[in-house]
Scaffold this active site. Structure first.
Site, PDB file in Angstrom:
ATOM      1  N   ASP A   1     -11.697  -5.812  -3.421  1.00  0.00           N
ATOM      2  CA  ASP A   1     -12.573  -6.999  -3.454  1.00  0.00           C
ATOM      3  C   ASP A   1     -13.923  -6.566  -2.913  1.00  0.00           C
ATOM      4  OD1 ASP A   1     -12.827  -7.856  -0.372  1.00  0.00           O
ATOM      5  OD2 ASP A   1     -10.822  -7.099  -0.729  1.00  0.00           O
TER       6      ASP A   1
ATOM      7  N   GLU B   1       0.813  -1.220   0.000  1.00  0.00           N
ATOM      8  CA  GLU B   1       0.000   0.000   0.000  1.00  0.00           C
ATOM      9  C   GLU B   1       0.849   1.274   0.000  1.00  0.00           C
ATOM     10  OE1 GLU B   1      -4.106  -1.469   2.153  1.00  0.00           O
ATOM     11  OE2 GLU B   1      -2.383  -1.037   3.419  1.00  0.00           O
TER      12      GLU B   1
HETATM   13  N1  SAH Z   1      -3.019 -11.196   1.811  1.00  0.00           N
HETATM   14  C1  SAH Z   1      -2.503 -10.658   3.042  1.00  0.00           C
HETATM   15  C2  SAH Z   1      -3.593 -10.413   4.058  1.00  0.00           C
HETATM   16  C3  SAH Z   1      -4.482  -9.274   3.655  1.00  0.00           C
HETATM   17  S1  SAH Z   1      -5.621  -8.819   4.904  1.00  0.00           S
HETATM   18  C4  SAH Z   1      -1.477 -11.640   3.592  1.00  0.00           C
HETATM   19  O1  SAH Z   1      -1.608 -12.831   3.367  1.00  0.00           O
HETATM   20  O2  SAH Z   1      -0.542 -11.193   4.237  1.00  0.00           O
HETATM   21  C5  SAH Z   1      -6.510  -7.544   4.076  1.00  0.00           C
HETATM   22  C6  SAH Z   1      -5.919  -6.148   4.127  1.00  0.00           C
HETATM   23  O3  SAH Z   1      -6.580  -5.316   3.176  1.00  0.00           O
HETATM   24  C7  SAH Z   1      -6.142  -5.427   5.456  1.00  0.00           C
HETATM   25  O4  SAH Z   1      -5.079  -4.555   5.716  1.00  0.00           O
HETATM   26  C8  SAH Z   1      -7.475  -4.696   5.254  1.00  0.00           C
HETATM   27  O5  SAH Z   1      -7.441  -3.373   5.765  1.00  0.00           O
HETATM   28  C9  SAH Z   1      -7.702  -4.630   3.740  1.00  0.00           C
HETATM   29  N2  SAH Z   1      -8.884  -5.355   3.216  1.00  0.00           N
HETATM   30  C10 SAH Z   1      -9.160  -5.472   1.900  1.00  0.00           C
HETATM   31  N3  SAH Z   1     -10.244  -6.236   1.698  1.00  0.00           N
HETATM   32  C11 SAH Z   1     -10.697  -6.635   2.924  1.00  0.00           C
HETATM   33  C12 SAH Z   1     -11.758  -7.478   3.359  1.00  0.00           C
HETATM   34  N4  SAH Z   1     -12.585  -8.073   2.491  1.00  0.00           N
HETATM   35  N5  SAH Z   1     -11.923  -7.669   4.691  1.00  0.00           N
HETATM   36  C13 SAH Z   1     -11.089  -7.073   5.576  1.00  0.00           C
HETATM   37  N6  SAH Z   1     -10.055  -6.289   5.214  1.00  0.00           N
HETATM   38  C14 SAH Z   1      -9.829  -6.054   3.900  1.00  0.00           C
END
Ligand code: SAH
Length: 244
Positions: A206, A13
């Site tokens: 998403d 980000e």
């Molecule tokens: N893919 C990452 C985890 C991502 S968690 C890993 O494996 O390390 C999701 C991140 O994006 C968080 O920082 C949150 O703020 C944001 N986000 C995007 N879509 C989200 C969703 N559907 N639910 C919760 N957070 C979401």
């Protein structure tokens, strides 16, 4: 001249601002930066048109976001905080890549309803924290000038990745939320308590349903880039004196 914090949750980000990866960095706009390690994170100090900037990602979740926001303010002296990142869309108007500016934020997983309180509420707190109206106005101007469709909306935060239609619907219904993520409300609580104007920008990665994991992985980079570009547009206006 205000010192400005730019914060994200994940490396991806804030990456568009840095020279960490091969793609065209937005940080070409910044003068050479100084990297300081503190509390398990790296804070990049930089200059943008003679203004001091501190830039960092916190790692995911409310606790990490709280630590970073408080550090940026208390240790680095940030007087304005701009958050850039991605979120799951709830409002059906929001398509992947679209931008949402948080007008208010709440914690969807904060629950002492057993004592008769509403979801997201703790005594001496409030369910919603409001963003700076001045920064929201600046965002509106940037959107108009760039011809971007910017939705102002309620952002719900919790320590869960939501990829479930029923859970998403519950958050929409309970909080009237337009988007959800995992850090915004924590940053809002910190900035509100310490009287620092803040702005939370999220680009949709998403739609928090069954396909959320796949969409997130596919669109994280693109959506992060969109959010960062917008924040850079806001920085231009802020340093041009539209906020003191
Ligand atoms: N893919 C990452 C985890 C991502 S968690 C890993 O494996 O390390 C999701 C991140 O994006 C968080 O920082 C949150 O703020 C944001 N986000 C995007 N879509 C989200 C969703 N559907 N639910 C919760 N957070 C979401």
């Amino acid at each position: 001249m205000s010192k400005i914090a730019i914060m994200g949750a994940m490396m991806e980000e804030v990456d568009p601002f840095l020279e960490l990866r091969e793609h065209e960095p937005l940080l070409k706009h910044f003068k050479k930066h100084n990297d300081i390690e503190y509390g398990g994170n790296i804070y990049h100090e930089a200059k943008f048109k003679n203004h001091d900037i501190v830039l960092a990602y916190s790692k995911i979740g409310k606790v990490n976001a709280t630590l970073t926001a408080a550090t940026m303010i208390e240790k680095f002296g940030a007087e304005i905080l701009l958050f850039t990142g991605v979120a799951g869309g709830i409002n059906p108007q929001l398509k992947i890549g679209d931008l949402v500016a948080a007008t208010q934020l709440c914690q969807h997983d904060l629950d002492i309803t057993a004592f008769g309180h509403p979801h997201g509420y703790v005594p001496e707190g409030s369910v919603y924290v409001k963003s700076s109206t001045v920064l929201l106005q600046i965002a509106k101007k940037v959107a108009e000038e760039k011809n971007i469709n910017l939705l102002g909306g309620i952002v719900a935060t919790g320590d869960q990745f939501i990829s479930d239609e029923a859970k998403k619907e519950w958050i929409r219904k309970t909080f009237d939320a337009d988007a959800l993520e995992m850090e915004g409300a924590a940053v809002a609580v910190v900035c509100d308590a310490l009287r620092v104007p803040f702005f939370i920008m999220r680009s949709i990665s998403d739609t928090a349903d069954a396909g959320a994991v796949e969409d997130f992985d596919e669109f994280l980079k693109h959506s992060s880039q969109r959010s960062s570009s917008f924040i850079l547009g806001m920085l231009d206006k802020i340093v041009d004196g539209q906020i003191k």
